[in-house]
Design a protein around this motif. Structure first.
Motif, PDB file in Angstrom:
ATOM      1  N   PRO A   1     -57.854  11.995  -3.065  1.00  0.00           N
ATOM      2  CA  PRO A   1     -57.948  13.192  -4.237  1.00  0.00           C
ATOM      3  C   PRO A   1     -58.078  14.676  -3.720  1.00  0.00           C
ATOM      4  CG  PRO A   1     -59.699  11.417  -4.509  1.00  0.00           C
ATOM      5  CD  PRO A   1     -59.223  11.273  -3.177  1.00  0.00           C
ATOM      6  N   ALA A   2     -58.717  14.995  -2.515  1.00  0.00           N
ATOM      7  CA  ALA A   2     -58.574  16.273  -1.917  1.00  0.00           C
ATOM      8  C   ALA A   2     -57.147  16.658  -1.626  1.00  0.00           C
ATOM      9  CB  ALA A   2     -59.766  16.494  -0.791  1.00  0.00           C
ATOM     10  N   HIS A   3     -56.784  15.856  -1.003  1.00  0.00           N
ATOM     11  CA  HIS A   3     -55.246  16.270  -0.507  1.00  0.00           C
ATOM     12  C   HIS A   3     -54.252  16.158  -1.740  1.00  0.00           C
ATOM     13  CE1 HIS A   3     -56.674  15.408   3.571  1.00  0.00           C
ATOM     14  NE2 HIS A   3     -55.614  15.963   3.953  1.00  0.00           N
ATOM     15  N   ARG A   4     -54.464  15.384  -2.908  1.00  0.00           N
ATOM     16  CA  ARG A   4     -53.654  15.219  -3.965  1.00  0.00           C
ATOM     17  C   ARG A   4     -53.532  16.386  -4.691  1.00  0.00           C
ATOM     18  NH1 ARG A   4     -56.228  11.271  -7.505  1.00  0.00           N
ATOM     19  NH2 ARG A   4     -55.737   9.931  -5.734  1.00  0.00           N
ATOM     20  N   SER A   5     -54.639  17.100  -4.844  1.00  0.00           N
ATOM     21  CA  SER A   5     -54.840  18.402  -5.769  1.00  0.00           C
ATOM     22  C   SER A   5     -54.119  19.449  -4.958  1.00  0.00           C
ATOM     23  CB  SER A   5     -56.122  18.600  -6.075  1.00  0.00           C
ATOM     24  OG  SER A   5     -57.168  18.809  -4.965  1.00  0.00           O
ATOM     25  N   LEU A   6     -54.121  19.508  -3.809  1.00  0.00           N
ATOM     26  CA  LEU A   6     -53.493  20.510  -3.184  1.00  0.00           C
ATOM     27  C   LEU A   6     -51.916  20.344  -3.075  1.00  0.00           C
ATOM     28  CD1 LEU A   6     -55.708  21.027   0.355  1.00  0.00           C
ATOM     29  CD2 LEU A   6     -55.680  22.166  -1.915  1.00  0.00           C
ATOM     30  N   ALA A   7     -51.596  19.155  -3.025  1.00  0.00           N
ATOM     31  CA  ALA A   7     -50.061  18.916  -3.006  1.00  0.00           C
ATOM     32  C   ALA A   7     -49.613  19.195  -4.265  1.00  0.00           C
ATOM     33  CB  ALA A   7     -49.732  17.396  -2.760  1.00  0.00           C
ATOM     34  N   VAL A   8     -50.296  18.815  -5.449  1.00  0.00           N
ATOM     35  CA  VAL A   8     -49.660  19.164  -6.903  1.00  0.00           C
ATOM     36  C   VAL A   8     -49.922  20.899  -6.975  1.00  0.00           C
ATOM     37  CG1 VAL A   8     -50.424  19.170  -9.134  1.00  0.00           C
ATOM     38  CG2 VAL A   8     -50.552  16.976  -7.909  1.00  0.00           C
ATOM     39  N   ALA A   9     -50.542  21.577  -6.246  1.00  0.00           N
ATOM     40  CA  ALA A   9     -50.774  22.992  -6.413  1.00  0.00           C
ATOM     41  C   ALA A   9     -49.729  23.495  -5.558  1.00  0.00           C
ATOM     42  CB  ALA A   9     -52.105  23.496  -6.035  1.00  0.00           C
ATOM     43  N   VAL A  10     -49.038  22.936  -4.710  1.00  0.00           N
ATOM     44  CA  VAL A  10     -48.026  23.431  -3.841  1.00  0.00           C
ATOM     45  C   VAL A  10     -46.945  23.360  -4.570  1.00  0.00           C
ATOM     46  CG1 VAL A  10     -46.484  22.832  -1.905  1.00  0.00           C
ATOM     47  CG2 VAL A  10     -48.898  22.719  -1.518  1.00  0.00           C
ATOM     48  N   VAL A  11     -46.505  22.302  -5.127  1.00  0.00           N
ATOM     49  CA  VAL A  11     -45.180  22.053  -5.973  1.00  0.00           C
ATOM     50  C   VAL A  11     -45.328  23.238  -7.113  1.00  0.00           C
ATOM     51  CG1 VAL A  11     -43.973  20.580  -7.449  1.00  0.00           C
ATOM     52  CG2 VAL A  11     -45.043  19.661  -5.261  1.00  0.00           C
TER      53      VAL A  11
ATOM     54  N   GLU B   1     -51.809  35.320  -6.469  1.00  0.00           N
ATOM     55  CA  GLU B   1     -51.134  34.071  -6.295  1.00  0.00           C
ATOM     56  C   GLU B   1     -50.164  34.047  -5.098  1.00  0.00           C
ATOM     57  OE1 GLU B   1     -51.868  35.363  -9.223  1.00  0.00           O
ATOM     58  OE2 GLU B   1     -53.017  33.719 -10.147  1.00  0.00           O
ATOM     59  N   VAL B   2     -49.162  35.089  -5.301  1.00  0.00           N
ATOM     60  CA  VAL B   2     -48.218  35.368  -4.274  1.00  0.00           C
ATOM     61  C   VAL B   2     -48.783  35.319  -2.801  1.00  0.00           C
ATOM     62  CG1 VAL B   2     -46.210  36.726  -3.454  1.00  0.00           C
ATOM     63  CG2 VAL B   2     -46.476  36.090  -5.883  1.00  0.00           C
ATOM     64  N   ARG B   3     -49.779  36.182  -2.643  1.00  0.00           N
ATOM     65  CA  ARG B   3     -50.374  36.253  -1.416  1.00  0.00           C
ATOM     66  C   ARG B   3     -51.052  35.172  -0.831  1.00  0.00           C
ATOM     67  NH1 ARG B   3     -48.812  40.680  -3.160  1.00  0.00           N
ATOM     68  NH2 ARG B   3     -48.256  42.549  -2.414  1.00  0.00           N
ATOM     69  N   LEU B   4     -51.585  34.335  -1.587  1.00  0.00           N
ATOM     70  CA  LEU B   4     -52.204  32.916  -1.367  1.00  0.00           C
ATOM     71  C   LEU B   4     -51.250  32.115  -0.961  1.00  0.00           C
ATOM     72  CD1 LEU B   4     -54.965  32.628  -4.061  1.00  0.00           C
ATOM     73  CD2 LEU B   4     -55.173  32.795  -1.513  1.00  0.00           C
ATOM     74  N   LEU B   5     -50.098  32.000  -1.850  1.00  0.00           N
ATOM     75  CA  LEU B   5     -48.884  31.268  -1.351  1.00  0.00           C
ATOM     76  C   LEU B   5     -48.328  31.581  -0.016  1.00  0.00           C
ATOM     77  CD1 LEU B   5     -47.211  28.529  -1.829  1.00  0.00           C
ATOM     78  CD2 LEU B   5     -45.609  30.341  -3.315  1.00  0.00           C
ATOM     79  N   ALA B   6     -48.320  32.772   0.272  1.00  0.00           N
ATOM     80  CA  ALA B   6     -47.782  33.614   1.558  1.00  0.00           C
ATOM     81  C   ALA B   6     -48.472  32.932   2.898  1.00  0.00           C
ATOM     82  CB  ALA B   6     -47.682  34.862   1.321  1.00  0.00           C
ATOM     83  N   GLN B   7     -49.714  32.716   2.561  1.00  0.00           N
ATOM     84  CA  GLN B   7     -50.550  32.335   3.651  1.00  0.00           C
ATOM     85  C   GLN B   7     -50.604  30.707   3.856  1.00  0.00           C
ATOM     86  OE1 GLN B   7     -54.211  34.810   4.195  1.00  0.00           O
ATOM     87  NE2 GLN B   7     -53.657  35.247   2.162  1.00  0.00           N
ATOM     88  N   GLY B   8     -49.692  29.967   2.740  1.00  0.00           N
ATOM     89  CA  GLY B   8     -49.826  28.586   2.825  1.00  0.00           C
ATOM     90  C   GLY B   8     -51.099  27.875   2.101  1.00  0.00           C
ATOM     91  N   THR B   9     -51.695  28.751   1.241  1.00  0.00           N
ATOM     92  CA  THR B   9     -52.784  28.186   0.617  1.00  0.00           C
ATOM     93  C   THR B   9     -52.862  28.547  -0.798  1.00  0.00           C
ATOM     94  OG1 THR B   9     -54.166  30.296   1.164  1.00  0.00           O
ATOM     95  CG2 THR B   9     -54.365  28.356   2.648  1.00  0.00           C
ATOM     96  N   PRO B  10     -51.740  27.712  -1.503  1.00  0.00           N
ATOM     97  CA  PRO B  10     -51.558  27.941  -2.687  1.00  0.00           C
ATOM     98  C   PRO B  10     -52.707  27.657  -3.847  1.00  0.00           C
ATOM     99  CG  PRO B  10     -50.360  26.029  -2.441  1.00  0.00           C
ATOM    100  CD  PRO B  10     -50.847  26.545  -1.162  1.00  0.00           C
ATOM    101  N   VAL B  11     -52.931  28.565  -4.862  1.00  0.00           N
ATOM    102  CA  VAL B  11     -54.055  28.287  -5.836  1.00  0.00           C
ATOM    103  C   VAL B  11     -53.556  28.119  -7.280  1.00  0.00           C
ATOM    104  CG1 VAL B  11     -56.188  28.837  -6.726  1.00  0.00           C
ATOM    105  CG2 VAL B  11     -55.864  28.936  -4.325  1.00  0.00           C
ATOM    106  N   SER B  12     -53.614  26.995  -7.768  1.00  0.00           N
ATOM    107  CA  SER B  12     -52.904  27.030  -9.338  1.00  0.00           C
ATOM    108  C   SER B  12     -54.163  27.378 -10.342  1.00  0.00           C
ATOM    109  CB  SER B  12     -52.298  25.908  -9.501  1.00  0.00           C
ATOM    110  OG  SER B  12     -52.986  24.630  -9.539  1.00  0.00           O
ATOM    111  N   ASN B  13     -54.011  27.273 -11.557  1.00  0.00           N
ATOM    112  CA  ASN B  13     -54.923  27.389 -12.567  1.00  0.00           C
ATOM    113  C   ASN B  13     -55.654  26.109 -12.591  1.00  0.00           C
ATOM    114  OD1 ASN B  13     -52.869  26.111 -13.961  1.00  0.00           O
ATOM    115  ND2 ASN B  13     -54.190  26.172 -15.592  1.00  0.00           N
TER     116      ASN B  13
END
Length: 723
Positions: free
Chosen positions: A317-327, A344-356
């Motif tokens: 589950p820990a990896h699953r939520s990260l993968a869903v946030a990446v997409v 959100e753009v700067r988090l994605l720029a570092q490879g660490t996306p955060v969705s709501n």
């Protein structure tokens, strides 16, 4: 041997009675049996203490158990030396023949009602443990001399205590007195199944903490685009271009595709943080070309990944939520550049996306880690990190939210991101401090308890009345350093070396990374976010050394912790509280929308207020500058209150129209409605001037018409008028 008085603890002195007291002799002292007995008790107690703590229970040497050459239900025990858990010495100086069947009958008599196997004459194997037990026997009675005691002992009194032993059999094994460090470690941190999810969550937060801190501190700054980013951009774009089309059926391909989407989206997000001039420079310097094909490649890949089952592709589950946030974030932020979501753009720029959705999960994870720490700290005795409990209680964590629906329009604020990053950084450090303290405490074995002082010599297997097999390999053996250390002695030196580097260092403190004042922010790409996270570091090495059993090491006993059940009333209250929190969240969102509408209405009202005086002023000026109406062509009539109200010599049709009733017509200005042919006092017809003697009125209008207007004067002699 012990004193009955208790100290006050003043000046560092003990508050409790001394463990040992030895007698002191001097010339002229009257010696009694108490003085001599105290000396014997002191020496015996010290000897037993050393045996118990420094050697531990078990067989020191000898005491081999073998089959009787004549067969039957007896065994032979050879001479030897053993120590029980009370520190008593058990010495066999001669070979002993033990009747096992007699001991079995004795066991059944002494344990009436306990089933210990089938009777002797039945078929089937039975297993017993052969033990040796320390015993003391008073011997050599002597008649005492007469004393002044009021109640002297009658008859003879034993003058010696003979130390001996006896053999017994039992159905079950005794307690294992060997110290297992894993047992104590798990007693502190809890079962491995309970600690492992917390460890994984802490490791995941460790990948995000610095990235969230930098995104909040540099929300309006570009992220540096390096040659490594350009290489990652080209490599991922080529892989996605060659991945084909259609549904992704292999979980391995889906995982690899998600990783390439994350790498390409991070490079594009870094590119989007620069201004147009900076983007042109990056395209020229790194030979990127047009980035539109890369955005289209991400869009196609995200559409294909959306058709897969995340639970099948990502079992954890820990990896699953990260993968869903990446997409989700790659599709929302870089397929079409999103300039309204700088965090959100700067988090994605570092490879660490955060969705709501991931943000809400982070909030719940922080609550889970804090509650786990507080629960373990409440059950832990002898904590070495004295400030840890207060630090955990004082940790400020963001309010948990119910799991929302995916919505890219919901954006993070700097305050929310800083709060999550600060709480995650502190709690991950607190978890490491707690586990390090628990691992270091295992190097100090506790004093053993002794509820059963019998020493195991061998396991016996009986068939009917005959002993068929004797096994002595599983009994406790006294080793150098004592049985407490003996089992894990090969690990001791490695653990001591690691403990010097883990346990005795300053307490770690979370410090967010520093951000330069100007220029692009240099931040590395977080590699391996979706891979299996390795367990590295000195603390992880110490944990692995403690948990992994050495060859021949005993398995730790299962933990039997008290299960704290939550009453149904409390559970219902928690559910209601969660529902109220969701309602409060909805009301807060509604209030924010109403505030926005109110601000818009206020702006419109202010604009109308600014424009209204200008419009009214223009209208008044237009009315004042309008030309007066043209005068009638007839001669002026009499103004003496004629009933008809018409001029005498007018030949036009205008006077004829004025004879009609005007009762239904409103006055042009604030006058009252008066029927034609009547005139109220104080009213005068419209005229451009007035006659001084009350003669005929001018040609500007006729008197008595019932219509009031502005008049330059009034004729004297009319009712209600004064000259």
């Amino acid at each position: 041997m012990s004193r009955g008085d208790c100290g006050c603890g003043c000046g560092g002195a003990s508050r409790w009675p001394a463990a040992f007291v030895r007698p002191r002799f001097f010339a002229g002292q009257l010696l009694t049996e108490d003085d001599l007995s105290l000396l014997v008790d002191y020496l015996t107690g010290k000897s037993r203490l050393h045996n118990r703590m420094m050697s531990g229970p078990g067989v020191v040497c000898g005491l081999e158990v073998g089959c009787d050459p004549c067969g039957g239900g007896t065994v032979v025990v050879h001479p030897g030396h053993a120590l029980d858990c009370l520190g008593n010495d058990i010495v066999l100086s001669c070979k002993e023949k033990v009747d096992v069947q007699a001991l079995v009958r004795e066991l059944r008599v002494s344990s009436l009602g306990v089933e210990c196997g089938e009777p002797c004459d039945d078929d089937g194997g039975r297993r017993y443990g052969l033990y040796v037990r320390y015993e003391e026997t008073p011997v050599d009675p002597v008649a005492p001399y007469a004393t002044e005691e009021p109640c002297p002992a009658p008859g003879c009194v034993p003058s010696r205590v003979q130390e001996g032993f006896r053999f017994v059999v039992k159905c079950a094994d005794t307690d294992d007195h060997r110290y297992n460090p894993v047992q104590r470690l798990l007693a502190t941190v809890g079962d491995k199944d309970g600690y492992e999810p917390v460890r994984v969550l802490g490791q995941r937060f460790g990948l995000y903490v610095d990235a969230m801190s930098v995104a909040g501190a540099a929300s309006a700054r570009p992220i540096e685009f390096t040659a490594d980013d350009a290489a990652r951009y080209a490599r991922s774009l080529e892989w996605l271009g060659q991945s084909g089309a259609g549904r992704v059926t292999s979980p391995q391909v889906a995982r690899e595709m998600t990783e390439h989407v994350r790498a390409l989206a991070a490079a594009l997000a870094r590119y989007d943080t620069h201004d147009p001039a900076g983007q042109e420079r990056l395209r020229t310097e790194h030979r990127l070309g047009e980035v539109e094909p890369a955005r289209q490649a991400i869009e196609r890949a995200c559409a294909r990944l959306a058709e897969t089952d995340p639970a099948q592709v990502w079992p954890d589950p820990a990896h699953r939520s990260l993968a869903v946030a990446v997409v989700a974030e790659a599709r929302a932020r870089v397929v079409t550049p999103d300039t309204g979501s700088p965090l959100e753009v700067r988090l994605l720029a570092q490879g660490t996306p955060v969705s709501n959705v991931l943000q809400a999960e982070f909030r719940s994870d922080l609550v889970r880690i804090r509650e786990w720490l507080l629960g373990r700290l409440e059950r832990t005795r002898g904590l070495g990190d004295c400030a840890l409990r207060d630090d955990v209680r004082a940790a400020a964590i963001p309010q948990p939210l119910p799991a929302p629906e995916p919505d890219p329009a919901q954006r993070l604020t700097i305050a929310e991101l800083d709060q999550i990053a600060g709480a995650a950084g502190n709690l991950t450090v607190y978890v490491r401090r707690f586990v390090a303290d628990a691992a270091c405490s295992t190097l100090n074995p506790p004093c053993p308890d002794c509820s059963d002082a019998d020493v195991l010599l061998a396991h016996l297997e009986l068939d009917g009345c005959d002993v068929r097999r004797v096994c002595s390999a599983t009994r406790e053996q006294v080793l150098p350093g004592g049985s407490a250390y003996g089992e894990w002695l090969p690990k001791l030196y490695q653990l001591r070396h690691l403990a010097q580097q883990v346990c005795c260092r300053p307490v770690p403190v979370h410090r967010p990374p520093s951000v330069p004042q100007d220029g692009p922010v240099r931040r590395p790409y977080v590699a391996g976010l979706l891979d299996d996270w390795p367990r590295t570091g000195l603390l992880e090495e110490m944990w692995h050394l403690l948990i992994t059993p050495a060859p021949g090491e005993t398995v730790p006993q299962p933990l039997h912790e008290r299960v704290y059940t939550v009453p149904s009333e409390v559970t219902d209250s928690l559910h209601e509280l969660s529902a109220l929190r969701a309602q409060v969240h909805d009301l807060t969102a509604g209030m924010a929308a109403l505030r926005a509408q109110l601000d818009t209405a206020r702006e419109q009202v202010s604009q109308v207020r600014e424009e209204l005086p200008e419009r009214l002023g223009d209208r008044l000026s237009e009315l004042e500058n309008a030309p007066p109406p043209a005068p009638s062509s007839g001669s002026s009539g009499s103004a003496g209150g004629s009933p008809s109200g018409s001029s005498g010599s007018s030949s036009s049709k205008q006077p004829a129209r004025r004879t009609r009733s005007t009762s239904g017509r409103k006055p042009r200005s604030g006058g009252s409605d008066t029927p034609a042919g009547s005139e109220e006092p104080g009213e005068s017809g419209e005229s451009s001037g007035s006659s001084g003697s009350g003669g005929s009125s001018g040609s500007g209008g006729s008197s008595g018409s019932g219509r009031s207007g502005r008049s330059g004067g009034s004729a004297p002699g009319e009712p209600g008028e004064s000259s």
